[in-house]
Design a protein around this motif. Sequence first.
Motif, short mmCIF file in Angstrom:
data_model
loop_
_atom_site.label_atom_id
_atom_site.label_comp_id
_atom_site.label_asym_id
_atom_site.label_seq_id
_atom_site.Cartn_x
_atom_site.Cartn_y
_atom_site.Cartn_z
N CYS A 18 52.91 20.43 30.79
CA CYS A 18 51.89 20.90 31.71
C CYS A 18 51.75 22.41 31.62
O CYS A 18 52.67 23.12 31.26
N ASP A 19 50.57 22.88 31.97
CA ASP A 19 50.33 24.32 31.96
C ASP A 19 49.25 24.62 32.98
O ASP A 19 48.20 23.99 32.99
N ILE A 20 49.52 25.57 33.85
CA ILE A 20 48.54 26.00 34.84
C ILE A 20 48.56 27.51 34.91
O ILE A 20 49.64 28.13 34.90
N GLN A 21 47.39 28.13 34.93
CA GLN A 21 47.29 29.57 34.97
C GLN A 21 46.22 30.00 35.97
O GLN A 21 45.12 29.44 35.99
N LEU A 22 46.56 30.98 36.77
CA LEU A 22 45.61 31.55 37.71
C LEU A 22 44.55 32.33 36.95
O LEU A 22 44.86 33.16 36.09
N GLN A 23 43.29 32.06 37.26
CA GLN A 23 42.19 32.76 36.60
C GLN A 23 41.57 33.83 37.49
O GLN A 23 41.15 34.87 37.00
N LEU A 24 41.50 33.56 38.78
CA LEU A 24 40.83 34.51 39.67
C LEU A 24 41.33 34.32 41.09
O LEU A 24 41.48 33.20 41.56
N PHE A 25 41.60 35.42 41.77
CA PHE A 25 42.01 35.39 43.17
C PHE A 25 41.36 36.59 43.84
O PHE A 25 41.76 37.73 43.63
N LEU A 26 40.31 36.33 44.62
CA LEU A 26 39.53 37.40 45.23
C LEU A 26 39.75 37.42 46.73
O LEU A 26 39.75 36.38 47.37
N VAL A 27 39.89 38.60 47.29
CA VAL A 27 40.09 38.77 48.73
C VAL A 27 39.11 39.82 49.22
O VAL A 27 38.99 40.88 48.62
N PRO A 28 38.38 39.56 50.31
CA PRO A 28 37.46 40.58 50.82
C PRO A 28 38.23 41.76 51.38
O PRO A 28 39.39 41.64 51.78
N THR A 29 37.58 42.88 51.42
CA THR A 29 38.25 44.07 51.93
C THR A 29 38.40 44.04 53.44
O THR A 29 39.32 44.65 53.99
N GLN A 30 37.50 43.30 54.14
CA GLN A 30 37.55 43.28 55.60
C GLN A 30 37.18 41.90 56.14
O GLN A 30 36.50 41.12 55.48
N ALA A 31 37.62 41.63 57.35
CA ALA A 31 37.18 40.47 58.13
C ALA A 31 37.30 40.84 59.60
O ALA A 31 38.07 41.74 59.97
N VAL A 32 36.52 40.16 60.44
CA VAL A 32 36.54 40.45 61.87
C VAL A 32 37.65 39.66 62.54
O VAL A 32 37.78 38.45 62.34
N SER A 33 38.46 40.34 63.33
CA SER A 33 39.55 39.68 64.05
C SER A 33 39.01 38.55 64.91
O SER A 33 38.02 38.70 65.62
#
Length: 662
Positions: free
Chosen positions: A20-35
């Motif tokens: 088996c083989d699994i690789q992360l291609q993309l992980f995006l996080v926004p700079t802000q969010a409202v509490s």
Amino acid sequence: MNRRTIHLVALSLLLAVASCDIQLQLFLVPTQAVSGTMFEIRVSAGFSGTAGIASGVLQLPNGFAMVGYASSTMEPVLASAAPTAIYTAEPGTHLVGFSGGGAPNPVTTQGTIQVFVRTTPGLTGTFHIKVALGVANGSAWIAQDPPQTQFASINDAAHRKSIVLVPAPFTDFAFDSDGLPITGGGGTTARPWFSSTCGDIDGDGNADIVAVDTANGLRHFRSQPHSSPPAPGTVWTEQGAVLTPASPAARCAIADLDGDGAMDVMRGDGTPIFRSGTQWVVGATPPLLQPGSDSVAIGDVDHDGRPDVALGGHTSKTLQVLLNNGDRTFRDSSTGLPNFPGQPTTHDTVLFADFDGDGNLDLFWVTNAGSFAFLGNGHGGWTAATLPLFVTDGDAVAVDIDGDGVLEIVTARGTVLRYFVNNVFAQMTGTGLEALGTGATLIEALDFDRDGDMDLAVASNLDRLELWRNDSTGRFTRYLSSGLPDQLVPGIVDLTVGDIDGNNWPDLVVTVDGTGVFAFQNLNTGVAPFGAGCSGLGVQVPTLQAIGSPTRGNAAFALRLHSTVGSVLGGIWFDGDRTHLGTAPLPLDLAQFGAQGCALLVPPTFLSLGLIDTGGNLTVPLAVPPTPALARATFFAQGCAFVLTANPAGGVLTAGVAIRID
């Protein structure tokens, strides 16, 4: 564009046990969010193998809670604590795991999983979210990308992202789906969602959602504010089903069909469903010309005060109007309307609106196979109108784009039609909507910023959700700071507008086939009118205007009542609710008290009286304290000029205003 979404994409579910083989291609996080609001997480990964099970594990800060997820893979994906057992979380965090897989797949591929997270109200600051991917080797889980099992050691930029929770809104809309069914896809309790509609079913001032789940029937979701008042957003709870079991793929409309004060539902296939107390009762089948309709519109065609129904045929290519008899039955009134059996379309929308300005409702029916317009005579008769040639797409909205009192037809492709003369419609140009092109498939009108002109929300059936802002002259430009995600979940099939939190600012509800129902709360603040005022003998409709902005700490904020008659007594009253006066529902018609055409829109709980000066003005100061708990709090106001000669009641009223504190 500021985005509230965290993009977390794809986990392999078809991995070989031995290779088996699994690789992360993309992980995006926004700079802000409202509490206190919700956001979306996506992870992208590629995988290869012959068979097996893969996993993904998120490390979330405490105060971040998963409320749903969706997957694009063909194999089942389930939230599971099993793969988290091999990992050690950092202090102040917790782990959320997912796993799935099974079928052989000898080629490299990828999939998508989206995780929907809500944060605790009041939680602010910078936080980190991490992701790790693994596989099952026999009965044991193996950390693969990265190979570390201690999250404290996972600090590379690909697997660790930062997000800042801020206490105040920085965009116009926030993800607000806590409690809605937003888990599906890839075998994860997927449901074939078709459409949603909004309406205040329980009379609490907040729009409910009735969603069409073609596998399980019509489902009713009720919104309520969070227990912490400063927190933006709502909590949704599912009520008793409107109709079970399975429902056909048809839109619905909400209206009081039988005049008993309770909201009912008309399904697009012509099935009326009446609300009696807390129960729903299916009514008698109307005289349908053909089965197979799926779109519906509600309006008073014959001016008898009862809501009538238009049905657009999806598989039958039939347009039908049903007049309301007032006794939970309907009669056909479709002479002159198209009825072409055997010519199905793939998508259609029917609209009731007065396009020619004669006071009677007209019909517009847009389908993928062609579009039709008919002018009504106010008695249930129809005359065909001529439309220019344009690309037909299946969705449209009736809206006055330039504020001149004349309704235009705007299609999802950006075509704008306006009634010209002699049963002829003409196409308008120069609106800026030509830029919509072929991608857009759904459209709704809303004045999202409450500046007095109508804006447009547009969606594609892939994953895009856009806001187009009106410059007040009928020219539109795409608004890039809306906070609506330009990547949602593929398969958007419906878009609707409703005031889900009862504050007079329009919110958006999006239906995604196979995934569920998403709500986006409008975070705009300010002062917005609602309802209508009334005039009297020798006095015009008085107005209620804001002086300054209702911003916390603004000691100069005030409301001003203006009347065309001065030197009389005036009053402005306030309340935090606009739905009831005691047990009596609002609006309350004041004709019974001698004020013909007037309605009480706000309970007079807090009343301020004063003399309207010779210039016709009465100003009431409303200093806004700098209290954090007041953020986004809403209250309502209405005013009256006591002109004794205006009517037997001796007064005329303003429209209401909603005041939402920034």
